[in-house]
Design a protein around this motif. Structure first.
Motif, short mmCIF file in Angstrom:
data_model
loop_
_atom_site.label_atom_id
_atom_site.label_comp_id
_atom_site.label_asym_id
_atom_site.label_seq_id
_atom_site.Cartn_x
_atom_site.Cartn_y
_atom_site.Cartn_z
N ALA A 72 1.73 -2.13 43.05
CA ALA A 72 1.16 -2.47 44.45
C ALA A 72 1.02 -1.09 45.25
CB ALA A 72 1.93 -3.20 45.19
N GLU A 73 1.65 -0.15 44.82
CA GLU A 73 1.89 1.13 45.79
C GLU A 73 0.65 2.02 44.86
OE1 GLU A 73 6.17 2.12 47.33
OE2 GLU A 73 6.08 2.24 45.10
N VAL A 74 0.43 1.89 43.84
CA VAL A 74 -0.76 2.61 43.24
C VAL A 74 -1.82 2.24 43.81
CG1 VAL A 74 -2.21 2.95 41.32
CG2 VAL A 74 0.43 3.22 41.23
N PHE A 75 -2.01 0.77 44.04
CA PHE A 75 -3.16 0.27 44.93
C PHE A 75 -3.45 0.61 46.31
CE2 PHE A 75 -3.59 -2.43 41.16
CZ PHE A 75 -4.93 -2.69 41.03
N GLN A 76 -2.17 0.67 46.92
CA GLN A 76 -2.04 1.42 48.41
C GLN A 76 -2.63 2.51 48.31
OE1 GLN A 76 1.82 0.41 49.91
NE2 GLN A 76 1.16 -1.36 50.99
#
Length: 502
Positions: A119-123
């Protein structure tokens, strides 16, 4: 002319939009439970269409043999020899968790704050992130809760123990709970002596009016609708078809009388059901219905060309013959596709996952791939597809974006798994060879016949059911594979495995 150029510029901008990703993760579902993988009884028309319009992976492996460690591999891109969570384990302040406990008494052992999640990669690429379903990587208030690990929005269950009930008294809406109109989980998980196991009315006290899977699906649809004008990552870890077997009557009706289906009396913390096989099938078909709604919404919003759909399962199905755990029947439905064992083991039946990927106009429709892939591969693969390759941390995964896009790709060197429970297990898949080490701790519930450590070598291409141990014929190969296994294990103070740590 100027007006035409503006329209052309807008069109190019729209085409250059980063793709949305909708990652749907089933819970304890085997590949064989889906029509596109050969299921004969359970109807899954929308997932079958997703496969027909995209690519079906035929050698895809989940992160581990049970829930939390498998999801940790998916979220971090690290295989179980390096991942922080390596087994299901309640947080220290959640011991003795009642099934419908208060929020402060729920939650699994948390991933640490420095963890970099999918999810942090997408953020980092500007995607809005939302999660809808079951988390299981850190309880409320811990370092592992989803809002602290890359999610802008969360709705559903935090704790997998609470998620054993599809009619809970509350769900999590971001960092707060919302009360539902369901009665508390029955203190007795069995029928009373005066209740007839063959009559539906005997089970009414185990039902509620607000079915959690429906509520979660509604919020997932709302998230997609609310974020239609910007790229988003929608993680949908549904609790279907994990036991207890519970489904609204309108879905159950479709399967009543379709096959021999004796009642399940309940016990061991799981609720009874008068038609367990029908309930299992109906749960999956209802899940498929909600997935169909999402596919329809994305088309309606004009986002089909800009949305990658992915479907997988967190581990294999509950194995065993009729009236296995909570009334499941892996053998009848051929949920594990005839592979050995199921959830809880590192034989292929325990962690083979369906893998369906659809991206209209980018992934060729009706294709299959037998490339060996695993949950650790999703982070680098999706990072490449959304153009964030340079912002992704080092993982154990290999991007299979080339395969998805129809290009040739070299086979991976190996796929590694370890699992400290069920006696202690470790496997290495290298080409068609698979080395399985079982009963390495002498604790838990070893599946092998012997109580001592065992080593088995199988050729998955010629022996997909892992029935012919050819270890004695290939000593040099075993030595090479064990050296790789030893190199892939790092010691964990939280999840020790003495046979490997020494």
């Amino acid at each position: 002319m100027k007006h035409l150029l503006i329209l052309l510029a807008l069109a190019l901008t729209a085409h250059a939009r980063q793709p949305n990703v909708i990652f749907i993760l089933a819970d304890d579902l085997g590949p064989g439970d889906l029509g596109c993988y050969g299921q004969k009884y359970i109807k899954t028309p929308n997932l079958d269409r997703m496969a027909a319009e995209g690519m079906r992976l035929t050698q895809h492996y989940s992160g581990n043999a049970v829930c939390a460690p498998s999801r940790c591999v998916l979220m971090t891109g690290l295989h179980p020899g390096h991942a922080f969570i390596r087994d299901n384990r309640q947080a220290d302040n959640a011991k003795g968790l009642p099934r419908m406990g208060k929020p402060e008494h729920e939650g699994q052992h948390p991933i640490p704050p420095e963890t970099v999640t999918l999810a942090e990669v997408f953020q980092s690429t500007g995607h809005t992130t939302g999660g809808f379903g079951k988390w299981g990587l850190g309880g409320p208030g811990s370092t592992g809760e989803p809002l602290k690990q890359g999610f802008d929005r969360w709705f559903g269950y935090n704790c997998q123990g609470v998620a054993h009930n599809f009619y809970p008294t509350y769900l999590w809406d971001n960092d707060k709970t919302i009360d539902l109109k369901n009665p508390p989980f029955p203190s007795n998980d069995k029928l009373k002596p005066d209740e007839d196991p063959a009559k539906p009315e005997s089970y009414k006290r185990f039902q509620g009016s607000e079915y959690s899977a429906d509520l979660i699906a509604e919020q997932a649809l709302k998230f997609a609708r609310d974020n239609k004008d910007k790229p988003f990552f929608l993680y949908w870890p549904t609790t279907v078809p994990h036991v207890a077997l519970q489904v609204p009557d309108d879905s159950l009706q479709e399967y009543l009388g379709k096959f021999d289906d004796p009642p399940y009396p309940g016990g061991k913390g799981y609720l009874p059901h008068f038609k367990p096989k029908a309930a299992y099938a109906a749960m999956i078909t209802r899940m498929d219905r909600e997935i169909g709604k999402m596919m329809g919404l994305i088309a309606e919003l004009g986002l089909d060309d800009d949305t990658i759909f992915i479907f997988a399962s967190d581990n294999g199905p509950v194995s065993g013959t009729h009236q296995g755990l909570a009334g499941t029947d892996c053998a009848f439905f051929n949920s594990n596709e005839g592979r050995r064992d199921g959830k809880g083991t590192l034989y292929d039946g325990g962690f083979r996952s369906p893998g369906i990927v659809r991206w209209k106009g980018k992934i060729k429709a009706g294709t299959t791939s037998d490339l060996v892939t695993g949950f650790e591969d999703w982070m680098p693969t999706l990072a490449e597809l959304i153009g964030s390759k340079d912002k992704t941390p080092k993982t154990d995964g290999i991007s299979f974006a080339p395969t998805l896009l129809g290009q040739k790709q070299q086979e991976r060197e190996f796929l590694y798994r370890e699992f400290p429970s069920y006696g202690g297990q470790q496997i290495l898949r290298m080409g068609d060879w698979k080395l399985v080490r079982m009963n390495m701790t002498g604790k838990g519930k070893p599946k092998a016949k012997s109580a001592t450590a065992t080593e088995e070598l199988f050729n998955i291409a010629t022996d997909p059911a892992e029935t012919k141990n050819v270890a004695a014929e290939h000593p040099d190969l075993i030595t090479k594979m064990k050296a790789i296994m030893a190199a892939q294990h790092t010691r964990s103070a939280d999840f020790p495995m003495a046979a490997l740590d020494q």
